[in-house]
Design an enzyme around this catalytic site. Structure first.
Site, PDB file in Angstrom:
ATOM      1  N   ASP A  99      10.785   3.881   5.133  1.00  0.00           N
ATOM      2  CA  ASP A  99      10.643   2.559   5.796  1.00  0.00           C
ATOM      3  C   ASP A  99      11.739   2.223   6.600  1.00  0.00           C
ATOM      4  O   ASP A  99      12.750   3.048   6.649  1.00  0.00           O
ATOM      5  CB  ASP A  99      10.275   1.459   4.754  1.00  0.00           C
ATOM      6  CG  ASP A  99       9.621  -0.029   5.014  1.00  0.00           C
ATOM      7  OD1 ASP A  99       9.836  -0.209   6.129  1.00  0.00           O
ATOM      8  OD2 ASP A  99       8.670  -0.157   4.185  1.00  0.00           O
ATOM      9  N   SER A 134      -6.790  -0.896   7.782  1.00  0.00           N
ATOM     10  CA  SER A 134      -7.845  -1.201   7.334  1.00  0.00           C
ATOM     11  C   SER A 134      -8.922  -1.649   8.463  1.00  0.00           C
ATOM     12  O   SER A 134     -10.039  -1.752   8.136  1.00  0.00           O
ATOM     13  CB  SER A 134      -7.728  -2.577   6.500  1.00  0.00           C
ATOM     14  OG  SER A 134      -7.003  -2.631   5.426  1.00  0.00           O
ATOM     15  N   MET A 176       0.781  -1.226   0.099  1.00  0.00           N
ATOM     16  CA  MET A 176       0.066   0.261   0.016  1.00  0.00           C
ATOM     17  C   MET A 176       0.931   1.345   0.026  1.00  0.00           C
ATOM     18  O   MET A 176       0.501   2.281  -0.923  1.00  0.00           O
ATOM     19  CB  MET A 176      -0.907   0.100   1.044  1.00  0.00           C
ATOM     20  CG  MET A 176      -1.999  -1.041   1.033  1.00  0.00           C
ATOM     21  SD  MET A 176      -2.955  -1.000  -0.508  1.00  0.00           S
ATOM     22  CE  MET A 176      -4.000   0.375  -0.351  1.00  0.00           C
ATOM     23  N   VAL A 233       2.183   1.188   7.444  1.00  0.00           N
ATOM     24  CA  VAL A 233       3.062   0.263   7.871  1.00  0.00           C
ATOM     25  C   VAL A 233       2.248  -0.972   8.333  1.00  0.00           C
ATOM     26  O   VAL A 233       0.974  -1.012   8.019  1.00  0.00           O
ATOM     27  CB  VAL A 233       4.198   0.616   9.146  1.00  0.00           C
ATOM     28  CG1 VAL A 233       4.800   1.913   8.587  1.00  0.00           C
ATOM     29  CG2 VAL A 233       3.051   0.772  10.409  1.00  0.00           C
ATOM     30  N   VAL A 234       2.763  -2.152   8.460  1.00  0.00           N
ATOM     31  CA  VAL A 234       2.147  -3.415   9.146  1.00  0.00           C
ATOM     32  C   VAL A 234       1.069  -3.130   9.899  1.00  0.00           C
ATOM     33  O   VAL A 234       1.118  -2.132  10.809  1.00  0.00           O
ATOM     34  CB  VAL A 234       3.252  -4.198   9.670  1.00  0.00           C
ATOM     35  CG1 VAL A 234       3.699  -3.763  10.855  1.00  0.00           C
ATOM     36  CG2 VAL A 234       2.877  -5.525   9.536  1.00  0.00           C
ATOM     37  N   ASN A 286      -6.679  -1.464  -2.569  1.00  0.00           N
ATOM     38  CA  ASN A 286      -5.602  -1.995  -3.316  1.00  0.00           C
ATOM     39  C   ASN A 286      -6.095  -2.451  -4.668  1.00  0.00           C
ATOM     40  O   ASN A 286      -6.982  -3.183  -4.841  1.00  0.00           O
ATOM     41  CB  ASN A 286      -5.113  -3.127  -2.577  1.00  0.00           C
ATOM     42  CG  ASN A 286      -3.928  -3.944  -3.105  1.00  0.00           C
ATOM     43  OD1 ASN A 286      -3.027  -3.267  -3.806  1.00  0.00           O
ATOM     44  ND2 ASN A 286      -3.763  -5.077  -2.774  1.00  0.00           N
ATOM     45  N   LYS A 325       1.710   1.070  14.969  1.00  0.00           N
ATOM     46  CA  LYS A 325       1.467   2.404  14.412  1.00  0.00           C
ATOM     47  C   LYS A 325       1.123   3.386  15.350  1.00  0.00           C
ATOM     48  O   LYS A 325       1.630   4.545  15.119  1.00  0.00           O
ATOM     49  CB  LYS A 325       0.040   2.010  13.810  1.00  0.00           C
ATOM     50  CG  LYS A 325      -0.128   1.269  12.342  1.00  0.00           C
ATOM     51  CD  LYS A 325      -1.500   0.921  11.944  1.00  0.00           C
ATOM     52  CE  LYS A 325      -1.653   0.008  10.935  1.00  0.00           C
ATOM     53  NZ  LYS A 325      -1.198   0.536   9.589  1.00  0.00           N
ATOM     54  N   ASN A 340     -15.374  -2.471   4.018  1.00  0.00           N
ATOM     55  CA  ASN A 340     -15.037  -3.772   4.396  1.00  0.00           C
ATOM     56  C   ASN A 340     -16.309  -4.314   5.367  1.00  0.00           C
ATOM     57  O   ASN A 340     -16.488  -5.472   5.417  1.00  0.00           O
ATOM     58  CB  ASN A 340     -13.844  -3.893   5.495  1.00  0.00           C
ATOM     59  CG  ASN A 340     -12.618  -4.081   4.686  1.00  0.00           C
ATOM     60  OD1 ASN A 340     -12.682  -4.694   3.493  1.00  0.00           O
ATOM     61  ND2 ASN A 340     -11.498  -3.348   5.091  1.00  0.00           N
ATOM     62  N   HIS A 400      -8.235   5.598   4.016  1.00  0.00           N
ATOM     63  CA  HIS A 400      -8.072   4.189   3.691  1.00  0.00           C
ATOM     64  C   HIS A 400      -7.970   4.082   2.168  1.00  0.00           C
ATOM     65  O   HIS A 400      -9.254   4.244   1.692  1.00  0.00           O
ATOM     66  CB  HIS A 400      -9.435   3.393   4.345  1.00  0.00           C
ATOM     67  CG  HIS A 400      -9.481   1.974   4.108  1.00  0.00           C
ATOM     68  ND1 HIS A 400     -10.435   1.295   4.058  1.00  0.00           N
ATOM     69  CD2 HIS A 400      -8.219   1.163   4.433  1.00  0.00           C
ATOM     70  CE1 HIS A 400     -10.113   0.043   3.784  1.00  0.00           C
ATOM     71  NE2 HIS A 400      -8.693  -0.218   4.071  1.00  0.00           N
ATOM     72  N   GLU A 423     -11.671   5.894   1.674  1.00  0.00           N
ATOM     73  CA  GLU A 423     -12.458   6.270   2.972  1.00  0.00           C
ATOM     74  C   GLU A 423     -11.762   7.452   3.719  1.00  0.00           C
ATOM     75  O   GLU A 423     -10.558   7.022   4.083  1.00  0.00           O
ATOM     76  CB  GLU A 423     -12.762   5.135   3.670  1.00  0.00           C
ATOM     77  CG  GLU A 423     -13.720   4.128   2.901  1.00  0.00           C
ATOM     78  CD  GLU A 423     -13.983   2.696   3.785  1.00  0.00           C
ATOM     79  OE1 GLU A 423     -15.206   2.437   3.628  1.00  0.00           O
ATOM     80  OE2 GLU A 423     -13.036   2.250   4.214  1.00  0.00           O
TER      81      GLU A 423
HETATM   82  N1  LIG Z   1      -3.143  -5.009   1.183  1.00  0.00           N
HETATM   83  C1  LIG Z   1      -4.156  -4.319   1.262  1.00  0.00           C
HETATM   84  O1  LIG Z   1      -5.011  -4.835   0.480  1.00  0.00           O
HETATM   85  C2  LIG Z   1      -4.486  -3.215   1.949  1.00  0.00           C
HETATM   86  C3  LIG Z   1      -5.487  -2.323   1.436  1.00  0.00           C
HETATM   87  C4  LIG Z   1      -6.034  -1.396   2.296  1.00  0.00           C
HETATM   88  C5  LIG Z   1      -5.160  -0.932   3.436  1.00  0.00           C
HETATM   89  N2  LIG Z   1      -4.355  -1.998   3.996  1.00  0.00           N
HETATM   90  C6  LIG Z   1      -3.594  -1.313   5.103  1.00  0.00           C
HETATM   91  O2  LIG Z   1      -2.379  -0.764   4.554  1.00  0.00           O
HETATM   92  C7  LIG Z   1      -1.427  -1.050   5.612  1.00  0.00           C
HETATM   93  C8  LIG Z   1      -0.084  -1.773   5.159  1.00  0.00           C
HETATM   94  O3  LIG Z   1      -0.523  -2.900   4.590  1.00  0.00           O
HETATM   95  P1  LIG Z   1       0.260  -3.731   3.284  1.00  0.00           P
HETATM   96  O4  LIG Z   1      -0.509  -4.481   2.502  1.00  0.00           O
HETATM   97  O5  LIG Z   1       1.042  -2.618   2.425  1.00  0.00           O
HETATM   98  O6  LIG Z   1       1.542  -4.107   4.125  1.00  0.00           O
HETATM   99  P2  LIG Z   1       2.954  -4.824   3.537  1.00  0.00           P
HETATM  100  O7  LIG Z   1       3.246  -5.917   4.473  1.00  0.00           O
HETATM  101  O8  LIG Z   1       2.934  -4.801   2.330  1.00  0.00           O
HETATM  102  O9  LIG Z   1       3.985  -3.462   4.045  1.00  0.00           O
HETATM  103  C9  LIG Z   1       4.347  -3.245   5.349  1.00  0.00           C
HETATM  104  C10 LIG Z   1       5.310  -2.191   5.590  1.00  0.00           C
HETATM  105  O10 LIG Z   1       5.530  -1.754   6.863  1.00  0.00           O
HETATM  106  C11 LIG Z   1       6.853  -1.851   7.149  1.00  0.00           C
HETATM  107  N3  LIG Z   1       7.138  -1.600   8.486  1.00  0.00           N
HETATM  108  C12 LIG Z   1       7.397  -0.285   9.039  1.00  0.00           C
HETATM  109  N4  LIG Z   1       7.405  -0.366  10.389  1.00  0.00           N
HETATM  110  C13 LIG Z   1       7.600  -1.757  10.520  1.00  0.00           C
HETATM  111  C14 LIG Z   1       7.653  -2.361  11.865  1.00  0.00           C
HETATM  112  N5  LIG Z   1       7.962  -1.729  13.092  1.00  0.00           N
HETATM  113  N6  LIG Z   1       7.467  -3.965  11.903  1.00  0.00           N
HETATM  114  C15 LIG Z   1       7.166  -4.400  10.667  1.00  0.00           C
HETATM  115  N7  LIG Z   1       6.963  -3.630   9.544  1.00  0.00           N
HETATM  116  C16 LIG Z   1       7.118  -2.433   9.387  1.00  0.00           C
HETATM  117  C17 LIG Z   1       7.330  -3.045   6.378  1.00  0.00           C
HETATM  118  O11 LIG Z   1       8.932  -2.890   6.365  1.00  0.00           O
HETATM  119  C18 LIG Z   1       6.629  -3.197   5.182  1.00  0.00           C
HETATM  120  O12 LIG Z   1       7.499  -2.460   4.319  1.00  0.00           O
HETATM  121  C19 LIG Z   1      -1.847  -1.860   6.775  1.00  0.00           C
HETATM  122  O13 LIG Z   1      -2.419  -0.973   7.801  1.00  0.00           O
HETATM  123  C20 LIG Z   1      -3.211  -2.561   6.155  1.00  0.00           C
HETATM  124  O14 LIG Z   1      -4.270  -3.032   6.867  1.00  0.00           O
HETATM  125  C21 LIG Z   1      -3.741  -2.796   3.411  1.00  0.00           C
END
Ligand SMILES: NC(=O)c1ccc[n+]([C@@H]2O[C@H](COP(=O)([O-])OP(=O)(O)OC[C@H]3O[C@@H](n4cnc5c(N)ncnc54)[C@H](O)[C@@H]3O)[C@@H](O)[C@H]2O)c1
Length: 285
Positions: free
Chosen positions: A34, A120, A15, A91-92, A144, A98, A191, A141, A153
């Site tokens: 990151d 999310s 994201m 981030v994760v 993807n 967060k 969602n 929000h 959102e």
């Molecule tokens: N993937 C989806 O479809 C989607 C859609 C909408 C929202 N989201 C939200 O977006 C956010 C990111 O999701 P994503 O799918 O991009 O995740 P992802 O796993 O692809 O990326 C997460 C990133 O966070 C980084 N990060 C930074 N600090 C960290 C720490 N202390 N510990 C671990 N990782 C750390 C990681 O290095 C990684 O690059 C989440 O909150 C998720 O709920 C995801």
């Protein structure tokens, strides 16, 4: 379009890299943060691949692509986000991480900076309350893939200012996206409304009313772009299961949101959809 306004993105994953691309495409100067160079390089690679595809399709010139790339600055130092007027955290999906990041960031950025989370499923109110100024924290929000999906959102936490929300709506419009204002309830709007779509699909199949292909086909013929099972294969069965659990728990175990046991079994067996090559439409399942 060159806005030269600095914006920050935390997290260069699926994201975060997509959101950074959207910002840069819309003319913002992006600081993409990151944990490590490796994560940042991977994020930039994802962006480059998507830009290459746009260029190949003739939707972006080489010069435009170079300009977009040049607006994205990679950094493992939070301090580099100091000039940003907007920061979007992606981030994760862990509340502690967060909260900690926003707590640290608040000390670095200016007083007018709006801090947004792309969570999310976590409480925006709880993330905001890690800061001294929850009135300038809200959820943005994105869906993807962020560069493609038009909806965003705009989520008000319990203490988010009305002005912060109004600014966010304008900001989202500058990205060429459609903002939808929602309150901070589990699953927000999309969602949550998607829960019966997915869960009734599992129940229909579990009760032998129809099989997965029939459910998907009937919903497609009713006007949906995809049925629940093919959609889950695309977004990740684990991602969809996590959303189901989160909405169920967020509503204190409201029966109509109860996840289906088959979801958990598929996640436990590593059948996560396209990303693992095994999902609803493979022979194993
Ligand atoms: N993937 C989806 O479809 C989607 C859609 C909408 C929202 N989201 C939200 O977006 C956010 C990111 O999701 P994503 O799918 O991009 O995740 P992802 O796993 O692809 O990326 C997460 C990133 O966070 C980084 N990060 C930074 N600090 C960290 C720490 N202390 N510990 C671990 N990782 C750390 C990681 O290095 C990684 O690059 C989440 O909150 C998720 O709920 C995801």
């Amino acid at each position: 379009m060159d806005r030269n306004l600095p914006a920050g993105v935390l997290g260069a994953g699926t994201m975060g890299s997509g959101i950074a691309q959207v910002l840069a495409y819309s003319g913002y100067d992006v600081q993409l943060w990151d944990l490590s160079k490796e994560q940042l390089d991977q994020g930039m690679e994802r962006i480059q691949k998507r830009l290459d595809r746009l260029r190949e399709k003739g939707r972006l010139s080489q010069a435009e692509m170079d300009q977009i790339r040049s607006r994205i600055h990679l950094t493992p130092q939070l301090e580099d986000l100091a000039p940003c007027e907007w920061v979007i955290e992606a981030v994760v999906e862990r509340l502690d991480i967060k909260r900690d990041l926003l707590f640290q960031l608040e000390k670095i950025v200016g007083k007018q900076t709006v801090l947004a989370t792309n969570t999310s499923s976590l409480s925006v109110t709880s993330i905001a309350s890690s800061t001294n100024h929850p009135e300038r924290v809200l959820g943005l929000h994105f869906f993807n893939p962020a560069p493609v999906m038009p909806l965003v959102e705009v989520v008000s936490g319990m203490r988010t200012d009305v002005e912060t929300v109004q600014c966010a709506v304008q900001f989202v419009r500058t990205l060429g996206k459609d903002p939808v204002k929602v309150a901070d309830f589990p699953g927000f709007l999309v969602n949550r409304i998607a829960r019966p779509f997915h869960l009734e699909g599992y129940r229909l199949v579990g009760e032998h009313v129809a099989d997965r292909a029939q459910v998907d086909r009937i919903l497609r013929s009713a006007g949906f772009k995809m049925g629940p099972f093919e959609l889950q294969d695309m977004i990740g069965i684990d991602v969809n299961y996590a959303a189901s659990v989160s909405v169920y728990e967020g509503f204190f175990h409201e029966p109509r949101y109860r996840p289906h046991i088959k979801q958990r079994l598929m996640v436990e067996s590593g059948s996560l959809g396209q990303k693992t090559g095994r999902g609803h439409y493979s022979r194993e399942e």
